[in-house]
Each structure stands twice: as structure tokens, then as C-alpha cells.
Design a protein around this motif. Structure first.
Motif, short mmCIF file in Angstrom:
data_model
loop_
_atom_site.label_atom_id
_atom_site.label_comp_id
_atom_site.label_asym_id
_atom_site.label_seq_id
_atom_site.Cartn_x
_atom_site.Cartn_y
_atom_site.Cartn_z
N UNK A 153 0.69 -1.18 -0.03
CA UNK A 153 -0.03 0.10 0.09
C UNK A 153 1.00 1.22 -0.12
N UNK A 154 0.41 2.39 -0.71
CA UNK A 154 1.13 3.51 -0.89
C UNK A 154 0.90 4.37 0.34
N UNK A 155 1.85 4.64 1.14
CA UNK A 155 1.44 5.55 2.42
C UNK A 155 0.97 6.89 1.89
N UNK A 156 0.17 7.43 2.66
CA UNK A 156 -0.54 8.78 2.22
C UNK A 156 0.00 9.72 3.35
N UNK A 157 0.74 9.28 4.41
CA UNK A 157 1.15 10.41 5.51
C UNK A 157 2.39 10.11 6.08
N UNK A 158 3.10 10.99 6.85
CA UNK A 158 4.18 10.86 7.18
C UNK A 158 4.11 9.79 8.56
N UNK A 159 5.14 9.14 8.76
CA UNK A 159 6.52 9.21 7.95
C UNK A 159 6.39 8.35 6.82
N UNK A 160 7.28 8.35 5.98
CA UNK A 160 7.75 7.79 4.76
C UNK A 160 6.38 7.88 3.98
N UNK A 161 5.80 9.11 3.95
CA UNK A 161 4.59 9.22 2.94
C UNK A 161 5.11 9.03 1.55
N UNK A 221 -11.37 -0.88 -7.94
CA UNK A 221 -10.39 -1.28 -7.52
C UNK A 221 -9.87 -0.42 -6.34
N UNK A 222 -9.45 -1.05 -5.28
CA UNK A 222 -8.78 -0.37 -3.87
C UNK A 222 -7.66 0.55 -4.44
N UNK A 223 -8.02 1.98 -4.03
CA UNK A 223 -6.99 2.72 -4.17
C UNK A 223 -5.74 2.37 -3.51
N UNK A 224 -4.64 2.79 -4.13
CA UNK A 224 -3.22 2.63 -3.35
C UNK A 224 -2.66 1.37 -2.73
N UNK A 225 -3.40 0.43 -3.46
CA UNK A 225 -2.97 -0.94 -3.23
C UNK A 225 -2.46 -1.42 -4.59
N UNK A 226 -1.24 -2.06 -4.50
CA UNK A 226 -0.66 -2.58 -6.01
C UNK A 226 0.14 -4.00 -5.58
N UNK A 227 -0.09 -5.04 -6.56
CA UNK A 227 0.70 -6.25 -6.29
C UNK A 227 1.84 -6.16 -7.06
N UNK A 228 3.03 -6.66 -6.33
CA UNK A 228 4.57 -6.64 -6.69
C UNK A 228 4.99 -8.21 -6.67
N UNK A 229 5.57 -8.45 -7.71
CA UNK A 229 6.52 -9.66 -7.79
C UNK A 229 7.59 -9.29 -6.55
N UNK A 230 7.79 -10.58 -6.07
CA UNK A 230 9.07 -10.38 -4.99
C UNK A 230 10.26 -9.96 -5.30
N UNK A 231 10.77 -10.18 -6.60
CA UNK A 231 11.88 -9.97 -6.95
C UNK A 231 11.91 -8.45 -7.89
N UNK A 232 10.77 -7.85 -7.63
CA UNK A 232 10.72 -6.55 -8.54
C UNK A 232 10.14 -5.35 -7.35
#
Lengths: 228, 228
Positions: free
Chosen positions: B23-31, B109-120
Motif C-alpha cells: 500500500x502506498x502511504x499517504x502520510x508521514x513518516x515515509x509518505x 479497485x482499491x486505491x493505493x494498493x498494488x501487487x508486486x513480484x517479490x523480485x521486483x
DNA sequence: CCAAAAGTGTTATAACTACACCCATGG
DNA sequence: CCATGGGTGTAGTTATAACACTTTTGG
């Protein structure tokens, strides 16, 4: 934050038995019942440091091995629901006996702390009985693929002493011949040129090969595990 | 409270790869950085329930396997020191693809959620990169003595599909003949009288033998692990 | 010399690995 | 009939277990 602190104690019949310290609770809930030693996290320390600190507070010793066991947090654990990170630790046999002797000599043994053999545990507060079962299960497992058992022994030890530690942990006899070959092949031991003499044929003394990684914590590795 | 949610995804070259949602963080820390899905414990739920809840919130699915990974709490983890209990979970391949198709169809689709391959994987917030490494290490370990890999597969599957799952997890090829004998001997599979047809010789379909305990959690057992 | 533990050798069994081979199907 | 993956057979290697045997000390 609680810790299952294990050591090997020599029973009155001469055999080695797993033992652990418990503290008598002085306040509710579970007042006057035995419980695992523990304490609360302070803001400035990590859980593993807090585990080492409370371990030192109850035993006066520093562990030869310390690892996180599990984080318990079920709502029915305690009247006031608490999340507790539980660690498990090993103490060296000789450290413990020396400390107990020192306490006896000085007459200043810590109050409300008592050592119990794991097969003679009293009724315990909270779910601590189940936690100890789990810690023992982890130890028995880990002894099969790691050199943790050496955490019970002093700097130098014979193969018979190491085998006795394994036998106490696993609860069964091991063939001395096969045991020797297995631990030698594992490379966890460094033979010294000293021998334990006194009865029958002298036995070579070995010491821990610290070059070999514990290699069983995966990417967590040494940061989250304390070894000495 | 965070969760490493793993599934097997079929890559564009036809091979299966481990993938996980971030999930993409929307607030600090690590926004604006990617992080593991998670949330906070409410007073009324246990950590494992909270993990299942946040998992459902981010993916809309329920896991085929869910287990505690570790409790992280080092003081340098985050500007504001936090103790975080991390879980890891497996999702069935077919559940995930069906859910993604449903999202695409409905356009919701749920916003701010994305699937990643573990090697990428992208750069991650906090120490989440190390946590994922540890989760993958645990999975690779566990697949050797448990039937967790079946958590990726649908109700019925061929031995080739199961073997492909093992190969993706372990990152190496396995001998089909020996693999067959090993899983058959383990007793984790029940053969059905149905076959997967379509190309070449039909392959028998198997299903999970739920009578066999996962038998790898020790005394903690089913209470602290969720299986479906 | 004898008892007992230290240490070595040998053999049987089981598990793992590699790989040759046969089987059944779609095209 | 042929290419291909499904499925079986088998032999070499390695790990494990059981146990006979030799060695070295103290008494």
C-alpha cells in the motif's frame, strides 16, 4: 514482556534436568501464583534489550542465548487485555550454580524467585504454562539443527557432557558413538588439547566454534538474537 | 500490526512468481512510499484477528494460511518508536485472480494498493524490506516440512501444479518423479478420480488432506494459526 | 587385572537423487 | 505416429541407527 529462562540443573540423582526460575506474584491478577519473570518495555530500549534486562534483574546473570519466542495477545489472556512479547533464553549451568552459591554465601538471595524443574512445575499465572510448553518445544526442535545446546555448557566440555545436555532436552538416550560422529561432522566443535581426567579414560575437552553461524534465524540473524 | 501477504502469480512468460500487495502511504513518516498493509489493534480483537481483518480490508479476501511472523520493536525502526506484530499469510492463486478480475469489471479497485513480484520490489518504508526477506525465508523453510504450499492452490490441483508452486518458492527445479513420491509418502494429498485434461496425458487431480495436522506449530497449534 | 567410559569400525536400513523407461493423450 | 508431459522402476549415494570392538584410565 516475559522470558522463559532455561538452564540444566543436576538433580539429586545425578542426572541433568531442565529447570527455570519463576517469580511469585505479589499483586492481582493471579496474586500469590508463580509466573514467568518479566517486566515492561521502557521507551528507550528494544524488546530484546528489555528481555536481557529483566533476566539480569531476576537472576543476576547474562544469557548465553536469547531469542524471541512469540507475541501473545489473545483477549482472554488476562482480565486486562495485554499484548506480551515473550522471549526464551539459555543460561550456562556453571553460571547458575555459581550465582546460587554466591547468594547462599551472602545470604542475599533475591526474594520471590525460585527455580523449578520443568517436570515439577506448580500451577502458573496467566497462560504461562502453555508458553513454557511452547518454549520447550522450540528448544527440542532447535537442538536438532542448531548448536543451541552448547549454551547450557561452560567454556570447555566433554562430548559426554554435551550428549547429556542433548539427552535431557530430548528426553531420550543417544548412542555415544553416533552422537560423536554427528557433532564432529557438524563442525560446531573445536577440539582442545586438554582432557577431563578423574575417572576412567580421560575425555577430550571441546569448545564452541563461534565461527559457525547459528544460521537458523534467517535474515533476522544476530541483531535480534543475543549470543555470548 | 502488518502482514506479508503472499500469493503465486502467473507471470507473462507463463512461469509462476511470488507476489505480494503493498500500500502506498499517504502520510508521514515515509509518505508516498510503499509499505506492508497493516493497521492497529482494537481493544476487542486478538492480533491474529486483526491481521485477518486488515488483510480483508486491503485485498477483500480471506487467507488460506495465516501465522505470526515476528514482533518488531527496535527503537530505530521508526521516528516514533512502535512495536509491531507482523503476520504472514498465503492467498489462493484463484481467489486473487478472481478478485482482480472483479475489481477490473466493477471499476472499483482499491486505491493505493498494488501487487508486486517479490523480485521486483520498490523501495519500502520502515524496515519492511527486511521483514519481507524474513517472511520469504520462513516460507522456504516451512515448505520443506509442512504442506503450506498447498495454500497457494485451488481446491483441486495436479502434482505438476503443486510442484511448480514448490519450485517458485524454492527457486529451483525439482525432479517430477521424486517429487511425486515424496508428497505421496507425506500423506498430505488425497487423490480424486478426476483428471485435468487438455494437453497430452491427463493428470490426476488431488486435494488437500485436511485430516493431517499442519503439525509444525507445536503447542501453539490451531488457536494461533488460521487455516481454511 | 578389572570395571567403565572414551573412542573406532562395521553393517543394515532408510532416505534422497539422478535418470532411464513406459503410458496416454492431442494434434 | 509423434511430441510431450504423466507416471513407474531402479541403481548409486548418503544419512541414520544399532552394536561389536578396541583403548585408556583409576582403583
Amino acid at each position: 514482556m516475559s522470558t522463559v529462562i532455561l538452564t540444566l540443573r543436576r538433580g539429586e540423582d545425578g542426572s541433568a534436568v531442565l529447570a527455570l526460575p519463576l517469580v511469585l506474584r505479589t499483586r492481582d491478577p493471579y496474586a500469590d501464583q508463580w509466573a514467568l519473570p518479566g517486566g515492561w518495555l521502557t521507551a528507550a530500549e528494544s524488546p530484546v534489550d528489555a528481555a536481557a534486562r529483566t533476566l539480569a534483574e531476576t537472576t543476576g546473570l547474562s544469557p548465553s542465548y536469547l531469542e524471541q519466542l512469540y507475541a501473545f495477545g489473545a483477549v482472554d489472556r488476562s482480565p486486562t487485555r495485554v499484548v506480551s512479547i515473550v522471549y526464551w533464553a539459555l543460561l550456562r549451568q556453571d553460571d547458575v550454580t555459581a550465582q546460587i552459591a554466591a547468594h547462599r554465601a551472602s545470604g542475599r538471595a533475591p526474594e520471590n524467585v525460585r527455580w523449578f524443574d520443568v517436570d515439577e512445575l506448580p500451577e502458573l499465572a496467566f497462560d504461562h504454562s502453555r508458553i513454557i510448553d511452547y518454549a520447550l518445544w522450540r528448544l527440542r526442535n532447535k537442538v536438532g539443527y542448531s548448536r543451541v545446546a552448547q549454551g547450557f555448557l561452560p567454556e570447555e566440555f566433554t562430548l559426554a557432557e554435551l550428549r547429556e545436555a542433548y539427552e535431557s532436552i530430548l528426553g531420550r538416550q543417544l548412542d555415544p558413538a553416533n552422537f560423536r560422529r554427528q557433532v564432529e561432522a557438524a563442525g560446531n566443535l573445536i577440539p582442545t588439547d586438554r582432557f577431563r581426567t578423574g575417572s576412567h579414560r580421560p575425555a577430550r575437552l571441546y569448545r564452541d566454534n563461534t565461527d559457525v553461524e547459528l544460521a537458523d534465524r534467517g535474515p533476522l540473524g544476530p541483531e535480534e538474537t543475543s549470543t555470548r
